[in-house]
Design an enzyme around this catalytic site. Structure first.
Site, PDB file in Angstrom:
ATOM      1  N   ASP A 146       0.835  -1.204   0.000  1.00 53.13           N
ATOM      2  CA  ASP A 146       0.000   0.000   0.000  1.00 53.13           C
ATOM      3  C   ASP A 146       0.872   1.257   0.000  1.00 53.13           C
ATOM      4  OD1 ASP A 146      -2.406   1.401   0.150  1.00 53.13           O
ATOM      5  OD2 ASP A 146      -2.399   1.410   2.347  1.00 53.13           O
TER       6      ASP A 146
ATOM      7  N   GLU B 191      -3.093   6.300  -7.992  1.00 53.99           N
ATOM      8  CA  GLU B 191      -4.040   7.293  -7.460  1.00 53.99           C
ATOM      9  C   GLU B 191      -4.086   8.507  -8.372  1.00 53.99           C
ATOM     10  OE1 GLU B 191      -3.966   7.727  -3.199  1.00 53.99           O
ATOM     11  OE2 GLU B 191      -4.201   9.909  -3.320  1.00 53.99           O
TER      12      GLU B 191
ATOM     13  N   HIS C 258      -9.701   5.229  -0.530  1.00 58.17           N
ATOM     14  CA  HIS C 258      -8.775   5.236   0.618  1.00 58.17           C
ATOM     15  C   HIS C 258      -9.427   5.985   1.768  1.00 58.17           C
ATOM     16  CE1 HIS C 258      -4.780   3.868  -1.089  1.00 58.17           C
ATOM     17  NE2 HIS C 258      -5.600   3.800  -2.115  1.00 58.17           N
ATOM     18  N   GLY C 259      -8.882   5.796   2.976  1.00 53.85           N
ATOM     19  CA  GLY C 259      -9.385   6.542   4.125  1.00 53.85           C
ATOM     20  C   GLY C 259     -10.765   6.111   4.567  1.00 53.85           C
ATOM     21  N   GLY C 260     -10.980   4.788   4.639  1.00 58.22           N
ATOM     22  CA  GLY C 260     -12.301   4.263   4.989  1.00 58.22           C
ATOM     23  C   GLY C 260     -12.732   4.539   6.424  1.00 58.22           C
TER      24      GLY C 260
ATOM     25  N   HIS D 167      -7.090  10.068   4.906  1.00 59.36           N
ATOM     26  CA  HIS D 167      -6.476   9.009   5.718  1.00 59.36           C
ATOM     27  C   HIS D 167      -6.487   9.433   7.183  1.00 59.36           C
ATOM     28  CE1 HIS D 167      -4.448   8.247   1.756  1.00 59.36           C
ATOM     29  NE2 HIS D 167      -4.794   7.021   2.073  1.00 59.36           N
ATOM     30  N   GLY D 168      -6.661   8.471   8.068  1.00 58.63           N
ATOM     31  CA  GLY D 168      -6.638   8.793   9.492  1.00 58.63           C
ATOM     32  C   GLY D 168      -7.938   9.437   9.926  1.00 58.63           C
TER      33      GLY D 168
ATOM     34  N   ASN E 277     -10.044   0.831   1.418  1.00 61.48           N
ATOM     35  CA  ASN E 277      -8.882   0.731   2.309  1.00 61.48           C
ATOM     36  C   ASN E 277      -9.281   1.169   3.714  1.00 61.48           C
ATOM     37  OD1 ASN E 277      -7.641   0.285  -0.133  1.00 61.48           O
ATOM     38  ND2 ASN E 277      -5.872   1.556   0.330  1.00 61.48           N
TER      39      ASN E 277
ATOM     40  N   ASP F 236       2.108   5.393  -5.487  1.00 64.99           N
ATOM     41  CA  ASP F 236       1.425   6.636  -5.147  1.00 64.99           C
ATOM     42  C   ASP F 236       2.251   7.822  -5.640  1.00 64.99           C
ATOM     43  OD1 ASP F 236       0.167   8.809  -4.136  1.00 64.99           O
ATOM     44  OD2 ASP F 236       0.146   8.130  -2.051  1.00 64.99           O
TER      45      ASP F 236
END
Ligand code: 13P
Length: 285
Positions: free
Chosen positions: A82, A134, A210-212, A182-183, A232, A104
């Site tokens: 990742d 991405e 991303h950033g689920g 993210h986070g 993700n 990325d």
């Protein structure tokens, strides 16, 4: 079953309008919890190792352990690198045996993102490994557990570039920026579902969110219904497992280290299993 590529785990997901979970593992217990949830539900899973987590790991040993464990479970599992940030990391991942890599280059100018991604696709081809890239930029702190962030609409994926990017690079899956970070989030995430629908209309390859962590079950159902095929997810179960350990310690009972790690693993397994259900991943065994 066996190690499969990302492309294989996502086969049928676009037509079938479902997503497969991609869960990051930063230690052995996380690998066990993620694989256990996949086996219990009989669904494929994507076991991810992010470059930001390399600092916790002896990568060579950890990958060889993960590959060994993947061979032992009954479900199809992709081992995904990742957010590979450099060519060196990607090459290392390919040589170690990942079945999927993400390059990325999303913070590079468009043409540079295309060039770098294209060269990763070329590099991965002889290995038979899938590639994710991405387009647009998903912000926040990958691996950050503390500060909340807000998505910046100026970083969102430009739908006009999607078909061109997919055609020029030959990627197998595309991560898009539609309002996640993210986070942790500052406030509530605001997802641009109309933009997602527009992106979905421009390509037939699987789309990645991303950033689920921080999205509600309904948010997930909405993004899956509108075209997301891979989600993700990490921060939420990492924090929940740590909170579980803190709660047990606070309880004051004498507990050994394995009591804490077992409880943390259980917590991760139940969260991962819940997410797999919400993503609508079909059972394959
Ligand atoms: P979260 O940690 O916010 O769930 O995001 C995970 C991720 O996108 C990994 O690439």
């Amino acid at each position: 079953m066996a190690l499969v590529t990302l492309k294989e785990t996502l086969k049928g997901s676009v037509q079938g309008r479902y997503a497969v979970g991609s869960f990051n593992a930063a230690n052995h217990g996380m690998v066990e919890a993620i694989l256990a949830a996949s086996e219990e539900l009989g669904t494929p899973v994507i076991l991810s190792i992010a470059e930001v987590h390399f600092r916790y790991l002896d990568l060579d040993k950890f990958v060889s352990y993960a590959l060994h464990r993947i061979e032992e479970v009954s479900t199809p599992v992709a081992l995904h690198l990742d957010h590979g940030l450099s060519m060196e990391t990607i090459k290392r991942g390919l040589d170690l045996g990942f079945s999927s890599v993400m390059i990325d280059a999303s913070q590079q100018p468009y043409e540079e993102n295309v060039r770098i991604t294209r060269s990763v696709v070329e590099l991965a081809k002889p290995y038979g490994v899938s590639v994710e890239a991405e387009l647009g930029f998903v912000g926040g702190g990958e691996g950050n557990l503390v500060e909340g962030s807000v998505a910046n609409p100026s970083d969102f994926t430009d739908p006009e570039l999607v078909a061109d990017f997919v055609e020029k690079t030959g990627v197998d899956a595309l991560a898009v920026a539609i309002g996640t970070v993210h986070g942790p989030y500052k406030g509530q995430p605001a997802l641009d579902l109309e933009l997602l629908r527009e992106i979905r209309g421009r390509t037939t390859i699987p789309l990645v969110l991303h950033g689920g962590s921080g999205l509600s079950d309904q948010d997930f159902r909405n993004v899956v219904a509108n075209g997301i095929n891979k989600v993700n997810f990490y921060t939420h179960f990492s924090l929940a497992a740590a909170a579980k350990v803190a709660e047990l310690i606070k309880g004051g009972k004498p507990l050994g280290y394995p009591d804490l790690t077992t409880a943390a693993e259980q917590e991760i397994k139940s969260i991962v299993a819940h997410q797999i259900g919400v993503f609508g991943t079909p059972r394959v065994i």
